[in-house]
Design a protein around this motif. Structure first.
Motif: not given
Length: 415
Positions: A204-210, A225-227, A396-407
């Motif tokens: 709900p957070f991800l999709y609503s943010a675009g 950036p939205d994620a 243990t990680s910032s959102a950006k670092e965590a999502l870069d790793k996931a990406q």
């Protein structure tokens, strides 16, 4: 756990080949006429598997030549059982497919494409139809749908000085703070901090943010950036002590919702029945509302499709049985038996489905709910997002670092 009987495949398969009539020309596949004497084997998961046997009995009364043999399969073993059956060339004629692995079976050529002359895309919620589509072809007819909406305590909202449901994501955070500060709640909002399927809480957070995990073309975009903004927002609930950062497998939020320890959570349609049945004294003290909007209000779409095995020699009868389960009448009947929300939009036009205000919220949310595009490795893809969520909520990680790793991990898994 329910005992899962071993599928009686061999007899059915032998019978199937004995009865099969050679099709003239075409793909050279043998398939029995829909009205011929035959046994249709069906696998369905969990509660659906248990309830479907009753529906099959009713169906058989009108179709005396067809014996429908339903095997309930536990969700915990469903994936491995399907994979093993596919490898052995012994899939049942009809199977329920969870949205997360339809792409995998379509990719291996195990599923028969949907006859789009018999089943019309426009009869179903868009997200439900899309979940059965892989590489531009439909392989699953939507059976039931599922989405998440906000459940909140209306009596405690008054205590907290809140008016109505939070309309935006900013309101949601403020409401969580107010419930905690003024209404004695232990936590402001229940969301899953880590572990398997934490991503379902995050949608709900991800999709609503675009944001999205994969774009419509199946390309990974989870570090956009939205994620990143959505995961920062999600992580803030833990950083501010508004949500519990301890993951409890099998946690039942309704108990804490009843005591007021947790005044808000995102939940599916079955939660309505659970609250009504288990906490009748709570009636009138809670309500459901759409997902609070960020850019828009968008929730996840879940549910199941019905598929036919590419090797089935009973495709005509299988198609007929699926039509019976997915037309408006069959869907309304299924809702009465299971409380699974109909995927067929026409089923919502009468009875409880049309008049219950709680169900109206689910219906509205379903209109623009989003599903992940089918992919052969969807379960592995979402588990990478689960890991990213866990590292942010545990600090243990910032959102950006965590999502870069996931990406980068997801880029290696996309077909």
């Amino acid at each position: 756990m329910h005992h899962v009987p071993r599928p009686a495949l061999t007899a059915a398969v032998a019978l199937a080949s004995a009865l099969a009539l050679t099709a003239c020309g075409g793909s050279g596949e043998e398939s029995a006429d829909a009205g011929a004497q035959q046994t249709l084997t069906v696998w369905a998961m969990g509660t659906e598997g248990e309830k479907l046997a009753d529906v099959a009995k009713t169906y058989q009364q009108a179709h005396p030549n067809v014996t429908v043999q339903v095997t309930p399969v536990g969700w915990d073993v469903a994936h491995q059982k399907l994979v093993a059956a596919a490898a052995a060339g012994k899939l049942p004629d009809v199977m329920q497919m969870g949205s997360s692995y339809l792409g995998e079976f379509a990719d291996m050529g195990a599923l028969e494409p949907v006859d789009t002359g018999a089943f019309k895309q426009g009869d179903f919620f868009p997200a439900a139809w899309n979940q059965g589509t892989y590489e531009g072809k439909s392989y699953g007819v939507p059976w039931y749908v599922d989405t998440r909406v906000l459940f909140y305590r209306t009596d405690l909202a008054k205590k907290a000085g809140l008016k109505g449901a939070p309309a935006t994501m900013t309101d949601l955070r403020k409401a969580a703070e107010a419930y905690q500060a003024k209404a004695g709640a232990k936590w402001g909002l229940s969301i899953q901090p880590s572990g398997l399927d934490a991503v379902q809480s995050f949608y709900p957070f991800l999709y609503s943010a675009g944001g999205a995990i994969l774009d419509d073309g199946g390309k990974p975009v989870v570090n956009g950036p939205d994620a990143v903004k959505a995961l920062e927002d999600y992580g803030a609930y833990y950083a501010e002590g508004l949500s519990d950062k301890t993951f409890r497998p099998g946690y039942d939020v309704t108990k804490d919702f009843n005591t007021g320890a947790v005044p808000m959570f995102f939940g599916g349609p079955w939660m309505v029945g659970l609250l009504n049945d288990n906490y009748p004294d709570l009636k009138g003290k809670w309500a459901v509302a759409p997902v609070p909007a960020d850019k828009t209000s968008v929730s996840m779409a879940g549910g199941s499709s019905l598929t036919i095995s590419a090797d089935s020699s009973h495709k005509a009868a299988a198609k007929d049985f699926i039509a019976y389960l997915t037309d408006a009448k069959g869907q309304a009947d299924w809702y009465e038996r299971t409380k699974d929300l109909p995927a067929n939009v026409k089923a919502w036009e009468a009875g409880t489905l049309a008049t219950d205000p709680n169900l109206t919220v689910f219906r509205t949310q379903m209109e623009n709910a989003r599903a992940l595009p089918a992919q052969p490795k969807l379960t592995e893809i979402t588990s990478k997002v689960d890991e990213a969520i866990g590292s942010v909520t545990q600090g243990t990680s910032s959102a950006k670092e965590a999502l870069d790793k996931a990406q980068s991990a997801i880029a290696g898994l996309v077909g």
